[in-house]
Design a protein around this motif. Structure first.
Motif, PDB file in Angstrom:
ATOM      1  N   ASN A 266       0.844  -1.196   0.000  1.00 59.76           N
ATOM      2  CA  ASN A 266       0.000   0.000   0.000  1.00 59.76           C
ATOM      3  C   ASN A 266       0.880   1.247   0.000  1.00 59.76           C
ATOM      4  O   ASN A 266       2.085   1.193   0.260  1.00 59.76           O
ATOM      5  CB  ASN A 266      -0.973  -0.007   1.178  1.00 59.76           C
ATOM      6  CG  ASN A 266      -0.259   0.022   2.517  1.00 59.76           C
ATOM      7  OD1 ASN A 266       0.574   0.887   2.792  1.00 59.76           O
ATOM      8  ND2 ASN A 266      -0.591  -0.918   3.397  1.00 59.76           N
ATOM      9  N   SER A 267       0.281   2.380  -0.299  1.00 60.55           N
ATOM     10  CA  SER A 267       1.059   3.610  -0.498  1.00 60.55           C
ATOM     11  C   SER A 267       1.781   4.056   0.769  1.00 60.55           C
ATOM     12  O   SER A 267       2.865   4.657   0.699  1.00 60.55           O
ATOM     13  CB  SER A 267       0.145   4.736  -0.996  1.00 60.55           C
ATOM     14  OG  SER A 267      -0.868   5.027  -0.039  1.00 60.55           O
ATOM     15  N   GLU A 268       1.229   3.761   1.950  1.00 60.72           N
ATOM     16  CA  GLU A 268       1.882   4.136   3.202  1.00 60.72           C
ATOM     17  C   GLU A 268       3.191   3.370   3.365  1.00 60.72           C
ATOM     18  O   GLU A 268       4.222   3.942   3.731  1.00 60.72           O
ATOM     19  CB  GLU A 268       0.953   3.866   4.384  1.00 60.72           C
ATOM     20  CG  GLU A 268       1.486   4.355   5.728  1.00 60.72           C
ATOM     21  CD  GLU A 268       1.532   5.869   5.828  1.00 60.72           C
ATOM     22  OE1 GLU A 268       2.274   6.378   6.677  1.00 60.72           O
ATOM     23  OE2 GLU A 268       0.826   6.546   5.041  1.00 60.72           O
ATOM     24  N   PHE A 270       4.870   1.907   0.889  1.00 59.96           N
ATOM     25  CA  PHE A 270       5.765   2.278  -0.205  1.00 59.96           C
ATOM     26  C   PHE A 270       6.464   3.603   0.054  1.00 59.96           C
ATOM     27  O   PHE A 270       7.593   3.829  -0.418  1.00 59.96           O
ATOM     28  CB  PHE A 270       4.993   2.336  -1.527  1.00 59.96           C
ATOM     29  CG  PHE A 270       5.859   2.656  -2.714  1.00 59.96           C
ATOM     30  CD1 PHE A 270       6.798   1.732  -3.170  1.00 59.96           C
ATOM     31  CD2 PHE A 270       5.750   3.865  -3.367  1.00 59.96           C
ATOM     32  CE1 PHE A 270       7.615   2.026  -4.253  1.00 59.96           C
ATOM     33  CE2 PHE A 270       6.550   4.165  -4.456  1.00 59.96           C
ATOM     34  CZ  PHE A 270       7.483   3.236  -4.903  1.00 59.96           C
ATOM     35  N   SER A 271       5.839   4.461   0.826  1.00 61.73           N
ATOM     36  CA  SER A 271       6.434   5.776   1.105  1.00 61.73           C
ATOM     37  C   SER A 271       7.744   5.662   1.869  1.00 61.73           C
ATOM     38  O   SER A 271       8.513   6.624   1.934  1.00 61.73           O
ATOM     39  CB  SER A 271       5.449   6.645   1.894  1.00 61.73           C
ATOM     40  OG  SER A 271       5.284   6.146   3.225  1.00 61.73           O
ATOM     41  N   ARG A 276      11.051   6.834  -4.004  1.00 60.19           N
ATOM     42  CA  ARG A 276       9.734   6.353  -4.434  1.00 60.19           C
ATOM     43  C   ARG A 276       9.292   7.029  -5.729  1.00 60.19           C
ATOM     44  O   ARG A 276       8.737   6.372  -6.621  1.00 60.19           O
ATOM     45  CB  ARG A 276       8.723   6.588  -3.333  1.00 60.19           C
ATOM     46  CG  ARG A 276       8.559   8.051  -2.935  1.00 60.19           C
ATOM     47  CD  ARG A 276       7.979   8.254  -1.563  1.00 60.19           C
ATOM     48  NE  ARG A 276       7.791   9.685  -1.289  1.00 60.19           N
ATOM     49  CZ  ARG A 276       7.627  10.176  -0.073  1.00 60.19           C
ATOM     50  NH1 ARG A 276       7.604   9.376   0.974  1.00 60.19           N
ATOM     51  NH2 ARG A 276       7.452  11.482   0.098  1.00 60.19           N
ATOM     52  N   LEU A 280       8.471   5.106  -9.365  1.00 57.86           N
ATOM     53  CA  LEU A 280       7.176   5.228 -10.039  1.00 57.86           C
ATOM     54  C   LEU A 280       7.335   5.833 -11.432  1.00 57.86           C
ATOM     55  O   LEU A 280       6.719   5.369 -12.397  1.00 57.86           O
ATOM     56  CB  LEU A 280       6.224   6.075  -9.195  1.00 57.86           C
ATOM     57  CG  LEU A 280       5.789   5.475  -7.854  1.00 57.86           C
ATOM     58  CD1 LEU A 280       4.986   6.493  -7.051  1.00 57.86           C
ATOM     59  CD2 LEU A 280       4.985   4.199  -8.055  1.00 57.86           C
ATOM     60  N   ASN A 299      -3.011  -1.046  -5.315  1.00 61.32           N
ATOM     61  CA  ASN A 299      -1.974  -0.463  -4.466  1.00 61.32           C
ATOM     62  C   ASN A 299      -1.011   0.393  -5.281  1.00 61.32           C
ATOM     63  O   ASN A 299      -0.595   1.483  -4.853  1.00 61.32           O
ATOM     64  CB  ASN A 299      -1.196  -1.560  -3.738  1.00 61.32           C
ATOM     65  CG  ASN A 299      -1.939  -2.119  -2.544  1.00 61.32           C
ATOM     66  OD1 ASN A 299      -2.938  -1.563  -2.098  1.00 61.32           O
ATOM     67  ND2 ASN A 299      -1.459  -3.234  -2.018  1.00 61.32           N
ATOM     68  N   GLU A 302      -2.749   3.656  -6.328  1.00 60.87           N
ATOM     69  CA  GLU A 302      -2.843   4.579  -5.195  1.00 60.87           C
ATOM     70  C   GLU A 302      -1.483   5.211  -4.879  1.00 60.87           C
ATOM     71  O   GLU A 302      -1.420   6.387  -4.488  1.00 60.87           O
ATOM     72  CB  GLU A 302      -3.370   3.832  -3.975  1.00 60.87           C
ATOM     73  CG  GLU A 302      -4.855   3.475  -4.084  1.00 60.87           C
ATOM     74  CD  GLU A 302      -5.304   2.515  -3.000  1.00 60.87           C
ATOM     75  OE1 GLU A 302      -4.501   2.238  -2.083  1.00 60.87           O
ATOM     76  OE2 GLU A 302      -6.450   2.028  -3.082  1.00 60.87           O
ATOM     77  N   SER A 303      -0.410   4.477  -5.050  1.00 65.41           N
ATOM     78  CA  SER A 303       0.922   5.036  -4.822  1.00 65.41           C
ATOM     79  C   SER A 303       1.223   6.142  -5.826  1.00 65.41           C
ATOM     80  O   SER A 303       1.744   7.201  -5.473  1.00 65.41           O
ATOM     81  CB  SER A 303       1.987   3.936  -4.930  1.00 65.41           C
ATOM     82  OG  SER A 303       1.803   2.950  -3.932  1.00 65.41           O
ATOM     83  N   ARG A 306      -0.755   9.236  -5.052  1.00 61.63           N
ATOM     84  CA  ARG A 306      -0.300   9.950  -3.860  1.00 61.63           C
ATOM     85  C   ARG A 306       0.981  10.740  -4.104  1.00 61.63           C
ATOM     86  O   ARG A 306       1.149  11.836  -3.566  1.00 61.63           O
ATOM     87  CB  ARG A 306      -0.088   8.949  -2.732  1.00 61.63           C
ATOM     88  CG  ARG A 306       0.430   9.572  -1.437  1.00 61.63           C
ATOM     89  CD  ARG A 306       0.454   8.572  -0.305  1.00 61.63           C
ATOM     90  NE  ARG A 306       1.041   9.140   0.902  1.00 61.63           N
ATOM     91  CZ  ARG A 306       1.177   8.488   2.049  1.00 61.63           C
ATOM     92  NH1 ARG A 306       0.741   7.241   2.160  1.00 61.63           N
ATOM     93  NH2 ARG A 306       1.724   9.075   3.097  1.00 61.63           N
TER      94      ARG A 306
END
Length: 597
Positions: A266-268, A270-271, A276, A280, A299, A302-303, A306
């Motif tokens: 999830n993006s949290e 991945f942060s 990052r 991407l 996921n 969403e990354s 964000r």
């Protein structure tokens, strides 16, 4: 806007209808031809008394529900299917596969002879049949001690050695590059980050620099191997997150399909990665980005949403970024059907007798097997815990169950893997001392490499296959076990956190973090009747056969064909009032420009 521009804009619906109709007719003709072949094949089976292919209507409905083309379900996917797709939908296209691991390794033996090694890798077992069918070029790191001795002056060789059908192009990396790019950033950073297996990711600036440099080296090799400006490049896995953008910069008309073989967090989570945005951006150089499951697609999307300025086209499963549109689709990977490994193996009964004799097992002992790399994501220690739970609550099974753990050594220089190896040996020894007796060890820990044929022999001898991943992309062991069991016996115990659990619903699905639940399921597996085993295994085999590796590759190639034809729409409608589209742009970008106008 000029009057010419308005005329073109007004003609777009007609042009779009004509080109869409052309695409639809082309694909319909291909599907119709393949259906006719399948009907003929079924008729031949009927006349010879062979088993008929079961009704696929339920699978078709499920496939349509997930947003895929219904026609894909009706095709009998095979190497010939891929060749037909390439010939009819992508005529003259060159297919280039890029991966870190090579399909054939040459090592020097102690006596000076050269030994050929075919790695027992899920990625290799999935991609090798595809590259053979496409007569493509496979670019990979040449890590074997005799790899340099076996290539020509251009670092190429034709493979497979016995029946050459495609080109292997090796790339050479220094020890420093391998340490930073592979062991460092890829496997101490991205691997634990994406698997969320409670091992802390380690990110170093020096590893990142090596990762960038190696990705650039592979981009140079792709460009050198491309015969024209429009190849189809299949980029594989987390080792090459930056490669798609690097290819796009130099081959803007290429179709770049990137497949991410491991989960996407999830993006949290991945942060956490310091680079990052760069990762991407690199991946969004792809025309198509593929994952095993829709959950991982979500996921990833969403990354991007964000961390990058982008437009998410959720209905079209697409992301518009930097003037280019990338499709983000789920393509569940699979295996070759039928597996070539079975051609040289004896019957299930003979395999069972041989394996039991090799490990000194009595005929009435239930054999549970685990087969994987020695990796902390595979849940090896957790299945040992489940065995202890079984013996604690059902002591009558002591002496009647054995867990054979085949764990190929992997990344042994990394501290986390060294610790796992020691922990597995110690835990196995503890269980053997506590529950074992003279002539009986409940855990057989075999930390050795096995060939694919040896692995399939073990599958055929097993009563239960344990796939207890803590987190996994797909896990092809589960599908290999099913494919190996042409006797329709054996039980698959499968983690809910493996992508395969979305397809193989007749397996016993478990939570590997719950030792009590796993022990209960293990008890159910070893006491399951032959009739129930047959019912479950027959259903599992239908799924793996129909959703084989050729369907996985064919679905991506069909999407690539659609992108190429949609690119023709962009070029046909381009004028001074429009920004030039990328070669991989799709109809989303055209519709958006119409709206803007």
């Amino acid at each position: 806007m000029t009057s010419d521009g308005l005329d073109i804009l007004h003609s777009l619906p007609t042009l779009w209808f004509l080109i869409t109709a052309s695409i639809a007719l082309s694909i319909f003709a291909l599907v119709f031809s393949l259906r006719q072949q399948r009907r003929a094949h079924r008729s031949a089976q009927h006349s010879t008394g062979d088993e008929m292919v079961p009704d696929t209507s339920s699978k078709l409905r499920e496939y349509e529900k997930n947003g895929h083309s219904a026609d894909a379900t009706l095709i009998n996917w095979s190497p010939e299917t891929l060749r037909k797709i390439l010939a009819s939908e992508l005529p003259g296209a060159q297919v280039i596969v890029v991966s870190n691991r090579e399909p054939y390794i040459h090592n020097l033996k102690d006596d000076g002879d050269v030994e050929l090694v075919v790695p027992a890798s899920g990625l290799v077992s999935a991609l090798e049949p595809i590259t053979r069918a496409c007569a493509g070029t496979w670019i990979a790191y040449g890590g074997g001690s005799a790899d340099r001795q076996t290539v020509d002056q251009n670092d190429r060789m034709e493979v497979p050695p016995d029946r050459p059908s495609y080109t292997l192009r090796r790339v050479w990396l220094s020890e420093e590059e391998q340490q930073g790019y592979y062991l460092g950033f890829a496997n101490e950073g991205l691997w634990p980050l994406c698997h969320i297996a409670f091992t802390r990711p380690i990110f170093r600036a020096s590893d990142w620099k090596a990762y960038e440099a190696v990705n650039r080296k592979f981009a140079d090799t792709v460009v050198a191997e491309a015969r024209n400006e429009r190849p189809i490049v299949l980029v594989q896995d987390y080792h090459f997150a930056l490669l798609p953008r690097m290819i796009r910069e130099r081959l803007p008309e290429a179709i770049v399909i990137t497949f991410w073989h491991i989960p996407w967090p999830n993006s949290e989570v991945f942060s956490i990665c310091p680079w990052r945005e760069q990762i991407l951006d690199g991946l969004l150089g792809s025309s198509i980005i593929g994952f095993h499951t829709q959950f991982h697609c979500n996921n990833f999307t969403e990354s991007v949403d964000r961390f990058l300025e982008s437009r998410i086209e959720r209905e079209d499963a697409a992301i518009s970024y930097g003037g280019q549109t990338s499709l983000v689709h789920a393509y569940p990977i699979s295996i070759e059907w039928p597996p070539t490994q079975l051609e040289n193996l004896p019957s299930v009964v003979e395999c069972r007798d041989h394996i039991r004799a090799r490990f000194g097992l009595d005929e009435d002992v239930k054999l549970c097997v685990g087969v994987e790399r020695l990796d902390y994501t595979k849940g090896i220690l957790d299945r040992f815990e489940a065995l202890e739970e079984l013996f604690t609550h059902h002591p009558e099974w002591i002496g009647r169950v054995v867990v054979l753990q085949i764990a190929a050594p992997s990344r042994g220089t990394l501290p986390a893997y060294q610790q796992l190896y020691e922990d597995c040996l110690q835990r196995a020894e503890d269980l053997n001392q506590r529950f074992g007796s003279e002539g009986y060890k409940p855990v057989l820990m075999v930390a050795e490499h096995h060939t694919q044929e040896q692995v399939y022999e073990i599958y055929r001898a097993a009563d239960v296959c344990l796939v207890t991943s803590l987190h996994d992309g797909m896990n092809l062991v589960a599908k290999e076990f099913v494919a190996a069991r042409d006797d329709e016996q054996g039980v698959l115990l499968l983690s809910t956190f493996a992508g395969a659990a979305r397809e193989l619903l007749e397996a016993l699905i478990v939570n590997p973090y719950d030792a009590t639940m796993m022990s209960d399921m293990l008890l159910q597996a070893i006491t399951m009747s032959p009739d129930e085993q047959r019912r479950r295994m027959a259903s599992l085999r239908d799924i793996v056969r129909d959703n084989n590796v050729y369907r996985w590759a064919g679905s991506m190639l069909l999407d690539a064909a659609r992108l190429r034809k949609r690119g023709a729409i962009d070029r046909a409608t381009a004028n001074v009032d429009y920004q030039p589209p990328s070669a991989s742009g799709n109809i989303v970008s055209i519709v958006d420009r119409k709206r803007a106008s």
